[in-house]
Design an enzyme around this catalytic site. Structure first.
Site, PDB file in Angstrom:
ATOM      1  N   LYS A   1      24.250  10.473  -9.429  1.00 39.01           N
ATOM      2  CA  LYS A   1      23.629   9.407 -10.224  1.00 39.01           C
ATOM      3  C   LYS A   1      22.800   8.451  -9.350  1.00 39.01           C
ATOM      4  O   LYS A   1      22.960   8.435  -8.118  1.00 39.01           O
ATOM      5  CB  LYS A   1      24.726   8.642 -10.974  1.00 39.01           C
ATOM      6  CG  LYS A   1      25.479   9.505 -11.998  1.00 39.01           C
ATOM      7  CD  LYS A   1      26.511   8.671 -12.759  1.00 39.01           C
ATOM      8  CE  LYS A   1      27.220   9.510 -13.818  1.00 39.01           C
ATOM      9  NZ  LYS A   1      28.205   8.713 -14.593  1.00 39.01           N
TER      10      LYS A   1
ATOM     11  N   THR B   1      37.032   7.842 -14.476  1.00 41.72           N
ATOM     12  CA  THR B   1      35.709   7.300 -14.813  1.00 41.72           C
ATOM     13  C   THR B   1      35.447   5.939 -14.159  1.00 41.72           C
ATOM     14  O   THR B   1      34.397   5.723 -13.552  1.00 41.72           O
ATOM     15  CB  THR B   1      35.565   7.166 -16.347  1.00 41.72           C
ATOM     16  OG1 THR B   1      35.801   8.436 -16.944  1.00 41.72           O
ATOM     17  CG2 THR B   1      34.176   6.673 -16.731  1.00 41.72           C
TER      18      THR B   1
ATOM     19  N   TYR C   1      24.376  12.523 -23.263  1.00 48.44           N
ATOM     20  CA  TYR C   1      25.383  11.496 -23.563  1.00 48.44           C
ATOM     21  C   TYR C   1      25.537  11.269 -25.067  1.00 48.44           C
ATOM     22  O   TYR C   1      25.908  10.169 -25.499  1.00 48.44           O
ATOM     23  CB  TYR C   1      25.033  10.183 -22.854  1.00 48.44           C
ATOM     24  CG  TYR C   1      25.350  10.201 -21.362  1.00 48.44           C
ATOM     25  CD1 TYR C   1      26.592  10.631 -20.889  1.00 48.44           C
ATOM     26  CD2 TYR C   1      24.419   9.772 -20.423  1.00 48.44           C
ATOM     27  CE1 TYR C   1      26.883  10.645 -19.529  1.00 48.44           C
ATOM     28  CE2 TYR C   1      24.706   9.778 -19.055  1.00 48.44           C
ATOM     29  CZ  TYR C   1      25.942  10.214 -18.615  1.00 48.44           C
ATOM     30  OH  TYR C   1      26.238  10.231 -17.274  1.00 48.44           O
TER      31      TYR C   1
ATOM     32  N   ARG D   1      34.781   8.827  -6.624  1.00 48.40           N
ATOM     33  CA  ARG D   1      34.699   7.498  -7.240  1.00 48.40           C
ATOM     34  C   ARG D   1      35.696   6.538  -6.616  1.00 48.40           C
ATOM     35  O   ARG D   1      35.411   5.347  -6.431  1.00 48.40           O
ATOM     36  CB  ARG D   1      34.927   7.625  -8.748  1.00 48.40           C
ATOM     37  CG  ARG D   1      33.778   8.319  -9.480  1.00 48.40           C
ATOM     38  CD  ARG D   1      34.184   8.756 -10.858  1.00 48.40           C
ATOM     39  NE  ARG D   1      33.067   9.251 -11.663  1.00 48.40           N
ATOM     40  CZ  ARG D   1      33.217   9.847 -12.842  1.00 48.40           C
ATOM     41  NH1 ARG D   1      34.445  10.025 -13.352  1.00 48.40           N
ATOM     42  NH2 ARG D   1      32.175  10.270 -13.518  1.00 48.40           N
TER      43      ARG D   1
ATOM     44  N   PHE E   1      27.500   0.234 -24.781  1.00 46.31           N
ATOM     45  CA  PHE E   1      26.918   0.373 -23.445  1.00 46.31           C
ATOM     46  C   PHE E   1      25.948   1.555 -23.318  1.00 46.31           C
ATOM     47  O   PHE E   1      25.484   1.863 -22.228  1.00 46.31           O
ATOM     48  CB  PHE E   1      28.025   0.481 -22.386  1.00 46.31           C
ATOM     49  CG  PHE E   1      29.056   1.550 -22.660  1.00 46.31           C
ATOM     50  CD1 PHE E   1      28.822   2.874 -22.316  1.00 46.31           C
ATOM     51  CD2 PHE E   1      30.269   1.227 -23.270  1.00 46.31           C
ATOM     52  CE1 PHE E   1      29.766   3.858 -22.564  1.00 46.31           C
ATOM     53  CE2 PHE E   1      31.220   2.217 -23.525  1.00 46.31           C
ATOM     54  CZ  PHE E   1      30.966   3.531 -23.168  1.00 46.31           C
TER      55      PHE E   1
ATOM     56  N   HIS F   1      28.320  12.577 -12.196  1.00 44.47           N
ATOM     57  CA  HIS F   1      28.738  13.180 -13.461  1.00 44.47           C
ATOM     58  C   HIS F   1      29.328  14.540 -13.136  1.00 44.47           C
ATOM     59  O   HIS F   1      28.783  15.269 -12.297  1.00 44.47           O
ATOM     60  CB  HIS F   1      27.552  13.372 -14.406  1.00 44.47           C
ATOM     61  CG  HIS F   1      27.879  14.288 -15.555  1.00 44.47           C
ATOM     62  ND1 HIS F   1      28.594  13.864 -16.644  1.00 44.47           N
ATOM     63  CD2 HIS F   1      27.655  15.624 -15.734  1.00 44.47           C
ATOM     64  CE1 HIS F   1      28.773  14.890 -17.474  1.00 44.47           C
ATOM     65  NE2 HIS F   1      28.219  15.969 -16.941  1.00 44.47           N
TER      66      HIS F   1
ATOM     67  N   GLU G   1      25.810  22.359 -20.334  1.00 38.03           N
ATOM     68  CA  GLU G   1      25.064  21.411 -19.499  1.00 38.03           C
ATOM     69  C   GLU G   1      24.220  22.129 -18.443  1.00 38.03           C
ATOM     70  O   GLU G   1      23.096  21.711 -18.152  1.00 38.03           O
ATOM     71  CB  GLU G   1      26.046  20.427 -18.841  1.00 38.03           C
ATOM     72  CG  GLU G   1      26.663  19.476 -19.866  1.00 38.03           C
ATOM     73  CD  GLU G   1      27.704  18.532 -19.280  1.00 38.03           C
ATOM     74  OE1 GLU G   1      28.018  18.639 -18.070  1.00 38.03           O
ATOM     75  OE2 GLU G   1      28.210  17.686 -20.041  1.00 38.03           O
TER      76      GLU G   1
ATOM     77  N   ARG H   1      36.734  17.681 -11.499  1.00 41.45           N
ATOM     78  CA  ARG H   1      37.020  16.331 -11.999  1.00 41.45           C
ATOM     79  C   ARG H   1      38.100  15.653 -11.170  1.00 41.45           C
ATOM     80  O   ARG H   1      38.136  14.424 -11.058  1.00 41.45           O
ATOM     81  CB  ARG H   1      37.350  16.360 -13.493  1.00 41.45           C
ATOM     82  CG  ARG H   1      36.049  16.528 -14.308  1.00 41.45           C
ATOM     83  CD  ARG H   1      36.282  16.566 -15.773  1.00 41.45           C
ATOM     84  NE  ARG H   1      36.578  15.270 -16.378  1.00 41.45           N
ATOM     85  CZ  ARG H   1      35.661  14.369 -16.747  1.00 41.45           C
ATOM     86  NH1 ARG H   1      34.390  14.576 -16.524  1.00 41.45           N
ATOM     87  NH2 ARG H   1      36.026  13.242 -17.333  1.00 41.45           N
TER      88      ARG H   1
ATOM     89  N   ASN I   1      29.155   5.046 -11.264  1.00 46.08           N
ATOM     90  CA  ASN I   1      30.319   5.734 -10.679  1.00 46.08           C
ATOM     91  C   ASN I   1      29.942   7.038  -9.967  1.00 46.08           C
ATOM     92  O   ASN I   1      30.692   7.999  -9.961  1.00 46.08           O
ATOM     93  CB  ASN I   1      31.385   5.964 -11.763  1.00 46.08           C
ATOM     94  CG  ASN I   1      30.861   6.768 -12.938  1.00 46.08           C
ATOM     95  OD1 ASN I   1      29.713   7.194 -12.933  1.00 46.08           O
ATOM     96  ND2 ASN I   1      31.701   6.996 -13.932  1.00 46.08           N
TER      97      ASN I   1
HETATM   98  P1  ADP Z   1      33.052  10.699 -17.399  1.00 45.48           P
HETATM   99  O1  ADP Z   1      31.720  10.525 -16.710  1.00 45.48           O
HETATM  100  O2  ADP Z   1      34.200  10.351 -16.466  1.00 45.48           O
HETATM  101  O3  ADP Z   1      33.207  12.059 -18.043  1.00 45.48           O
HETATM  102  P2  ADP Z   1      32.496   9.505 -20.039  1.00 45.48           P
HETATM  103  O4  ADP Z   1      31.980  10.809 -20.534  1.00 45.48           O
HETATM  104  O5  ADP Z   1      33.513   8.776 -20.878  1.00 45.48           O
HETATM  105  O6  ADP Z   1      33.150   9.622 -18.581  1.00 45.48           O
HETATM  106  O7  ADP Z   1      31.283   8.507 -19.852  1.00 45.48           O
HETATM  107  C1  ADP Z   1      30.060   8.943 -19.333  1.00 45.48           C
HETATM  108  C2  ADP Z   1      29.501   7.881 -18.414  1.00 45.48           C
HETATM  109  O8  ADP Z   1      29.204   6.709 -19.176  1.00 45.48           O
HETATM  110  C3  ADP Z   1      30.468   7.410 -17.335  1.00 45.48           C
HETATM  111  O9  ADP Z   1      30.517   8.273 -16.203  1.00 45.48           O
HETATM  112  C4  ADP Z   1      29.889   6.053 -17.003  1.00 45.48           C
HETATM  113  O10 ADP Z   1      28.743   6.158 -16.156  1.00 45.48           O
HETATM  114  C5  ADP Z   1      29.446   5.554 -18.377  1.00 45.48           C
HETATM  115  N1  ADP Z   1      30.488   4.751 -19.045  1.00 45.48           N
HETATM  116  C6  ADP Z   1      31.634   5.191 -19.614  1.00 45.48           C
HETATM  117  N2  ADP Z   1      32.361   4.182 -20.112  1.00 45.48           N
HETATM  118  C7  ADP Z   1      31.645   3.045 -19.875  1.00 45.48           C
HETATM  119  C8  ADP Z   1      31.833   1.660 -20.156  1.00 45.48           C
HETATM  120  N3  ADP Z   1      32.916   1.201 -20.795  1.00 45.48           N
HETATM  121  N4  ADP Z   1      30.895   0.788 -19.741  1.00 45.48           N
HETATM  122  C9  ADP Z   1      29.774   1.210 -19.101  1.00 45.48           C
HETATM  123  N5  ADP Z   1      29.528   2.506 -18.816  1.00 45.48           N
HETATM  124  C10 ADP Z   1      30.439   3.419 -19.187  1.00 45.48           C
END
Ligand code: ADP
Length: 157
Positions: free
Chosen positions: A11, A93, A51, A104, A59, A117, A128, A87, A114
């Site tokens: 990212k 996350t 997404y 992370r 957000f 992805h 994907e 993962r 973070n």
């Molecule tokens: P992951 O990336 O761990 O699979 P998610 O699919 O839930 O997690 O979320 C995708 C991405 O959206 C996260 O990696 C993060 O960059 C962002 N994100 C998730 N939750 C939040 C939040 N509460 N506030 C801001 N950004 C978020």
């Protein structure tokens, strides 16, 4: 257990912090095989797709702004049980909750910014990788250390 393809995105926070090599190294040293990689600038259409599970979150626009703030590195990896194993390397996350030793956990405090992805399931990994790579951008080869990396995991190696 079978070989899976998954998508890693390095990212924008990691790009501008000079952590590209660090992220590749974490996955490479574990035994994952890089089968495709490129730097791209993400845009609205691909991000809306990628997404879509977060489209109704407050957000959502923030993530899109973040993910378009610089180019990103796209990496297609293959490995046995790849999404689950990758993962564990990425960590939880939210950076401030992620275990020390994970990417992370070692480099992030933020939930949004973070570092990486990682595809969350086998099915999403397939989808994907197809979303971001064409067939001619994906490669097949054998790593020299596969026989050791997978010696008691997979009968074909
Ligand atoms: P992951 O990336 O761990 O699979 P998610 O699919 O839930 O997690 O979320 C995708 C991405 O959206 C996260 O990696 C993060 O960059 C962002 N994100 C998730 N939750 C939040 C939040 N509460 N506030 C801001 N950004 C978020």
């Amino acid at each position: 257990m079978k070989e899976e393809k998954i998508l890693i995105i390095i990212k924008p926070d990691a790009i501008v912090r000079g952590l590209i090599g660090e992220v590749y190294t974490r996955f490479e040293r574990k035994g994952f095989k890089v089968i495709g990689t490129k730097m791209i600038q993400l845009g609205d259409i691909l991000l809306d797709d990628h997404y879509s599970h977060l489209a109704d979150k407050p957000f959502f626009q923030g993530i899109k702004d973040f993910m378009t703030a610089s180019p990103v590195m796209m990496i297609a990896l293959s490995g046995i049980n790849a999404s689950a194993a990758a993962r564990l390397i990425a960590g939880q996350t939210a950076g401030h909750e992620a275990d020390a030793g994970t990417i992370r956990g070692d480099f992030a405090m933020s939930i949004q910014s973070n570092i990486v992805h990682v595809s969350d399931t086998t099915e999403n990994g397939e989808i994907e990788v197809k979303r971001f790579f064409s067939e001619d951008e994906l490669f097949t080869y054998k790593r020299a250390d596969e026989i050791f990396v997978y010696s008691d995991v997979h009968e074909d190696f």
